[in-house]
Design an enzyme around this catalytic site. Structure first.
Site, mmCIF file in Angstrom:
data_model
loop_
_atom_site.group_PDB
_atom_site.id
_atom_site.type_symbol
_atom_site.label_atom_id
_atom_site.label_comp_id
_atom_site.label_asym_id
_atom_site.label_seq_id
_atom_site.Cartn_x
_atom_site.Cartn_y
_atom_site.Cartn_z
ATOM 1 N N LYS A 49 0.830 -1.217 0.000
ATOM 2 C CA LYS A 49 0.000 0.000 0.000
ATOM 3 C C LYS A 49 0.862 1.263 0.000
ATOM 4 O O LYS A 49 0.613 2.189 -0.753
ATOM 5 C CB LYS A 49 -0.875 0.067 1.267
ATOM 6 C CG LYS A 49 -1.976 -0.949 1.353
ATOM 7 C CD LYS A 49 -2.895 -0.655 2.551
ATOM 8 C CE LYS A 49 -2.216 -0.713 3.900
ATOM 9 N NZ LYS A 49 -1.780 -2.049 4.315
ATOM 10 N N ARG A 62 -9.474 1.021 8.410
ATOM 11 C CA ARG A 62 -9.066 -0.360 8.656
ATOM 12 C C ARG A 62 -10.146 -1.138 9.368
ATOM 13 O O ARG A 62 -9.952 -2.321 9.658
ATOM 14 C CB ARG A 62 -7.829 -0.352 9.532
ATOM 15 C CG ARG A 62 -6.552 -0.748 8.809
ATOM 16 C CD ARG A 62 -5.448 -0.530 9.804
ATOM 17 N NE ARG A 62 -4.295 -1.323 9.602
ATOM 18 C CZ ARG A 62 -3.184 -0.863 9.011
ATOM 19 N NH1 ARG A 62 -3.147 0.337 8.506
ATOM 20 N NH2 ARG A 62 -2.142 -1.631 8.942
ATOM 21 N N ARG A 70 11.503 -7.089 5.094
ATOM 22 C CA ARG A 70 11.347 -5.635 4.939
ATOM 23 C C ARG A 70 12.270 -4.882 5.896
ATOM 24 O O ARG A 70 12.436 -5.262 7.045
ATOM 25 C CB ARG A 70 9.890 -5.240 5.209
ATOM 26 C CG ARG A 70 9.672 -3.732 5.125
ATOM 27 C CD ARG A 70 8.243 -3.390 4.876
ATOM 28 N NE ARG A 70 7.435 -3.478 6.088
ATOM 29 C CZ ARG A 70 6.180 -3.036 6.157
ATOM 30 N NH1 ARG A 70 5.595 -2.542 5.082
ATOM 31 N NH2 ARG A 70 5.501 -3.165 7.274
ATOM 32 N N ARG A 96 11.173 -3.208 11.325
ATOM 33 C CA ARG A 96 10.176 -2.670 12.240
ATOM 34 C C ARG A 96 9.857 -3.745 13.267
ATOM 35 O O ARG A 96 9.795 -4.914 12.943
ATOM 36 C CB ARG A 96 8.907 -2.343 11.452
ATOM 37 C CG ARG A 96 8.734 -0.874 11.175
ATOM 38 C CD ARG A 96 7.667 -0.611 10.160
ATOM 39 N NE ARG A 96 6.365 -1.198 10.480
ATOM 40 C CZ ARG A 96 5.281 -1.026 9.721
ATOM 41 N NH1 ARG A 96 5.342 -0.312 8.612
ATOM 42 N NH2 ARG A 96 4.142 -1.584 10.064
ATOM 43 N N ARG A 104 -0.924 -9.715 12.814
ATOM 44 C CA ARG A 104 -1.395 -8.617 11.952
ATOM 45 C C ARG A 104 -2.256 -9.153 10.820
ATOM 46 O O ARG A 104 -3.242 -8.527 10.428
ATOM 47 C CB ARG A 104 -0.205 -7.841 11.395
ATOM 48 C CG ARG A 104 0.429 -6.918 12.428
ATOM 49 C CD ARG A 104 1.815 -6.500 12.041
ATOM 50 N NE ARG A 104 1.856 -5.580 10.921
ATOM 51 C CZ ARG A 104 2.938 -5.392 10.164
ATOM 52 N NH1 ARG A 104 4.047 -6.073 10.411
ATOM 53 N NH2 ARG A 104 2.908 -4.540 9.178
HETATM 54 P P1 ADP Z 1 0.992 -2.168 7.790
HETATM 55 O O1 ADP Z 1 -0.017 -1.827 6.745
HETATM 56 O O2 ADP Z 1 2.243 -2.688 7.205
HETATM 57 O O3 ADP Z 1 0.457 -2.981 8.927
HETATM 58 P P2 ADP Z 1 0.945 0.541 8.852
HETATM 59 O O4 ADP Z 1 2.156 1.375 8.856
HETATM 60 O O5 ADP Z 1 -0.178 0.933 7.980
HETATM 61 O O6 ADP Z 1 1.489 -0.881 8.512
HETATM 62 O O7 ADP Z 1 0.389 0.406 10.337
HETATM 63 C C1 ADP Z 1 1.198 0.036 11.429
HETATM 64 C C2 ADP Z 1 0.362 -0.094 12.677
HETATM 65 O O8 ADP Z 1 -0.242 1.163 12.980
HETATM 66 C C3 ADP Z 1 -0.806 -1.063 12.590
HETATM 67 O O9 ADP Z 1 -0.416 -2.388 12.865
HETATM 68 C C4 ADP Z 1 -1.749 -0.504 13.658
HETATM 69 O O10 ADP Z 1 -1.302 -0.859 14.955
HETATM 70 C C5 ADP Z 1 -1.555 0.983 13.504
HETATM 71 N N1 ADP Z 1 -2.531 1.580 12.561
HETATM 72 C C6 ADP Z 1 -2.245 2.211 11.390
HETATM 73 N N2 ADP Z 1 -3.372 2.633 10.780
HETATM 74 C C7 ADP Z 1 -4.391 2.259 11.584
HETATM 75 C C8 ADP Z 1 -5.804 2.367 11.512
HETATM 76 N N3 ADP Z 1 -6.417 2.974 10.474
HETATM 77 N N4 ADP Z 1 -6.544 1.859 12.534
HETATM 78 C C9 ADP Z 1 -5.964 1.266 13.587
HETATM 79 N N5 ADP Z 1 -4.648 1.095 13.715
HETATM 80 C C10 ADP Z 1 -3.855 1.593 12.736
#
Ligand code: ADP
Ligand code: ZN
Length: 210
Positions: free
Chosen positions: A13, A88, A123, A156, A167
């Site tokens: 994404k 999400r 990653r 990370r 996840r």
């Molecule tokens: P990825 O898509 O690789 O999981 P992100 O950088 O989008 O990574 O998100 C990392 C973390 O941030 C998620 O695992 C969650 O804990 C939190 N997070 C990000 N966006 C949201 C969201 N819209 N709602 C809830 N938690 C979020």
């Protein structure tokens, strides 16, 4: 144009959102990046978010909805934006509607779970500028160092294999229902993630321009 990119963690994404952002000249809004910056800066919201993020769980809806609302109220969002990692959950998608935000298109990037595990395990992310690499598929020129800024390219915490499994589970339970949510509104296009990033970008841009 107001766009949403949907997909499992590690589906690409962020990379594709950047391509769209540069092509359409609209800001990329990544709630994950905003949250990581908040954690790093030790803000109140960062303190609330940290334990959830480390565990690979979702940060509570009210926290992320607040963050997103503030961000899209900024000036640079006037001509549109691309959301990367938001919504999400169904309540987050409903919150967007309640804010009166019109979404033009939702693009789902679909990647099998087995590929996701391989991608996230390798990653590496630059601590300073957020650029992403993969030790096998897209390594930095100097191991452990960011090509763009020379910062440290590290794994990370939530890319550890145990956390990736959590996840993915969270994705299937909480986020995947958004595929049907937006399909029902006639807004969804599914793009299958290709092994070449540029191939995926081509399909994503086709979907955006369709
Ligand atoms: P990825 O898509 O690789 O999981 P992100 O950088 O989008 O990574 O998100 C990392 C973390 O941030 C998620 O695992 C969650 O804990 C939190 N997070 C990000 N966006 C949201 C969201 N819209 N709602 C809830 N938690 C979020
Ligand atoms: Zn960097």
């Amino acid at each position: 144009m107001n766009l949403i990119l949907l997909g499992a963690p590690g589906a690409g994404k962020g990379t594709q959102a950047e391509v769209i952002s540069n092509t359409l000249n609209i800001p990329q809004i990544s709630t994950g990046n905003i949250l990581r910056a908040a954690v790093k800066n030790g803000t109140e919201c960062g303190l609330k978010a940290k334990s959830f993020m480390d565990a690979g769980a979702l940060v509570p809806d009210e926290v992320v909805i607040g963050i997103l609302k503030d961000r899209i109220a900024e000036d640079d969002c006037k001509n549109g934006f691309i959301l990367d990692g938001f919504p999400r959950t169904v309540p987050q998608a409903e919150a967007l509607e309640d804010m009166g935000v019109q979404i033009d298109k939702v693009i789902e990037i679909s990647v099998p779970d087995e590929d996701i595990k391989a991608r996230l395990g390798g990653r590496r992310v630059c601590e300073s500028c957020g650029a992403t690499y993969h030790i096998e598929f897209n390594p930095p020129k100097v191991e452990g160092k960011c090509d763009k800024c020379g910062g440290n390219a590290v794994q990370r915490k939530d890319d550890a294999p145990e956390t990736v499994i959590d996840r993915l589970k969270t994705y299937h339970e909480a986020t995947a229902p958004l595929v049907d949510f937006y399909k029902g509104k006639g807004k969804l296009t599914t793009v299958y993630g290709q092994s070449e990033v540029s191939e995926t970008s081509k399909l994503v841009l086709e979907a955006v321009n369709a």
